[in-house]
Design a protein around this motif. Sequence first.
Motif, PDB file in Angstrom:
ATOM      1  N   GLY A   1       0.304   3.899   2.844  1.00  0.00           N
ATOM      2  CA  GLY A   1      -0.283   3.041   3.879  1.00  0.00           C
ATOM      3  C   GLY A   1       0.033   3.482   5.298  1.00  0.00           C
ATOM      4  O   GLY A   1      -0.338   2.817   6.253  1.00  0.00           O
TER       5      GLY A   1
ATOM      6  N   VAL B   1       1.072  -7.702   4.343  1.00  0.00           N
ATOM      7  CA  VAL B   1       0.915  -6.292   3.932  1.00  0.00           C
ATOM      8  C   VAL B   1       2.227  -5.527   4.111  1.00  0.00           C
ATOM      9  O   VAL B   1       2.848  -5.583   5.174  1.00  0.00           O
ATOM     10  CB  VAL B   1      -0.216  -5.612   4.745  1.00  0.00           C
TER      11      VAL B   1
ATOM     12  N   ALA C   1      -1.680  -1.148  -4.067  1.00  0.00           N
ATOM     13  CA  ALA C   1      -2.778  -0.175  -3.956  1.00  0.00           C
ATOM     14  C   ALA C   1      -2.186   1.215  -3.730  1.00  0.00           C
ATOM     15  O   ALA C   1      -1.320   1.393  -2.870  1.00  0.00           O
ATOM     16  CB  ALA C   1      -3.689  -0.556  -2.796  1.00  0.00           C
TER      17      ALA C   1
ATOM     18  N   ILE D   1       3.824  -1.563   3.601  1.00  0.00           N
ATOM     19  CA  ILE D   1       3.367  -0.186   3.358  1.00  0.00           C
ATOM     20  C   ILE D   1       4.549   0.715   3.040  1.00  0.00           C
ATOM     21  O   ILE D   1       5.686   0.444   3.446  1.00  0.00           O
ATOM     22  CB  ILE D   1       2.596   0.394   4.573  1.00  0.00           C
TER      23      ILE D   1
ATOM     24  N   LEU E   1      -7.097   0.186   4.742  1.00  0.00           N
ATOM     25  CA  LEU E   1      -6.952  -0.977   3.854  1.00  0.00           C
ATOM     26  C   LEU E   1      -5.941  -1.971   4.430  1.00  0.00           C
ATOM     27  O   LEU E   1      -6.161  -3.184   4.387  1.00  0.00           O
ATOM     28  CB  LEU E   1      -6.524  -0.523   2.442  1.00  0.00           C
ATOM     29  N   ALA E   2      -4.851  -1.448   4.994  1.00  0.00           N
ATOM     30  CA  ALA E   2      -3.824  -2.329   5.566  1.00  0.00           C
ATOM     31  C   ALA E   2      -4.430  -3.186   6.681  1.00  0.00           C
ATOM     32  O   ALA E   2      -4.214  -4.406   6.729  1.00  0.00           O
ATOM     33  CB  ALA E   2      -2.659  -1.494   6.099  1.00  0.00           C
TER      34      ALA E   2
ATOM     35  N   ILE F   1       0.859  -1.190   0.000  1.00  0.00           N
ATOM     36  CA  ILE F   1       0.000   0.000   0.000  1.00  0.00           C
ATOM     37  C   ILE F   1       0.893   1.237   0.000  1.00  0.00           C
ATOM     38  O   ILE F   1       1.594   1.528   0.981  1.00  0.00           O
ATOM     39  CB  ILE F   1      -0.959   0.001   1.208  1.00  0.00           C
TER      40      ILE F   1
ATOM     41  N   ALA G   1      -2.742   4.844  -2.379  1.00  0.00           N
ATOM     42  CA  ALA G   1      -3.634   5.557  -1.443  1.00  0.00           C
ATOM     43  C   ALA G   1      -2.978   6.864  -0.994  1.00  0.00           C
ATOM     44  O   ALA G   1      -2.927   7.171   0.194  1.00  0.00           O
ATOM     45  CB  ALA G   1      -3.954   4.662  -0.249  1.00  0.00           C
TER      46      ALA G   1
ATOM     47  N   GLY H   1      -5.118   4.499   3.604  1.00  0.00           N
ATOM     48  CA  GLY H   1      -4.132   3.433   3.413  1.00  0.00           C
ATOM     49  C   GLY H   1      -4.072   2.528   4.635  1.00  0.00           C
ATOM     50  O   GLY H   1      -3.981   1.300   4.517  1.00  0.00           O
TER      51      GLY H   1
END
Length: 257
Positions: free
Chosen positions: A11, A30, A52, A32, A19-20, A8, A54, A16
């Motif tokens: 993140g 995950v 992703a 970030i 979502l994480a 992310i 973000a 972010g």
Amino acid sequence: MDNISVGIIGGTRSMGSWLAALLQKENCKVHICGRKTPLSIKDIAGLCDVVAVAVPVAATEKVIREVGPLLHENKLLMDLTSLKKDPVEWMLASTSAEVIGCHPLFGPNMPDFSGQNIILCPARGVKWIVWIKELFQNNNYKVLETSPAHHDKMMAVVQVLNHLHTISLGMTIAASKINPRELANYSTPVLRAKMEIVKKVFAESPELYADIITRNQDTVKIIELYEKTLADIRTLIKSGDAGKLKDVLDKTAKILF
Ligand SMILES: NC(=O)c1ccc[n+]([C@@H]2O[C@H](COP(=O)([O-])OP(=O)(O)OC[C@H]3O[C@@H](n4cnc5c(N)ncnc54)[C@H](OP(=O)(O)O)[C@@H]3O)[C@@H](O)[C@H]2O)c1
């Protein structure tokens, strides 16, 4: 699908982080990154099946164009941007990976996300859309698939008109020169609730609201309609005929409810 690694970009906080947390709960690995994290965008692209984006709206194009070419076709590039037309075009143009535009229709600070809406704009590929859709639905989100253009058209009302109305309220109260402390003593519950929303828009994330209003391609159309509506209301009020105004409210209520 098991053992999915998701990166992310953006993140470290807000959407972010939302979502994480969700993906970690679903047993994804995950990673970030932000601007000052040990992992870079390039590291994230190398490590992850899904990336992703973000980051703030203004940084989105640059980040997509940087990460897109680093992903090959069996991976997924997605974003969380509040607008969908431009970001989905940038993703399609910059990568051969699968592409999904995603817009969670809520902010990151909710006590309970259950039942909230998420819009998905699948733009390339058939593999990852099944995974992400199921993941959101299994966590009690309401998922709707649509095109980026239709999403942005709806956001012209949900975000542009809605926030424009809040901005007009705040700026008109400020221009009226009424002392805000005195106003608080005269406030009704309805005005107090509206002033909380004014505070959110003006003081919490003015950059986000400025971006989603100025960058939506349907903004001019909705502002013109808003100005026309205000002019029509003004004409009705100036006529001094409360009955006519009431008739218009009755007719509009039949359309809306
Ligand atoms: N907030 C909402 O209510 C909401 C709701 C739905 C969708 N969205 C969308 O979600 C996206 C993010 O919004 P947000 O409110 O979560 O933003 P935010 O709170 O400002 O967080 C942005 C994140 O991006 C990172 N970042 C900023 N510039 C970057 C860059 N150039 N390269 C890499 N990372 C960068 C930041 O980390 P560092 O500062 O550490 O670099 C931070 O982790 C936007 O597209 C917005 O439209 C927001």
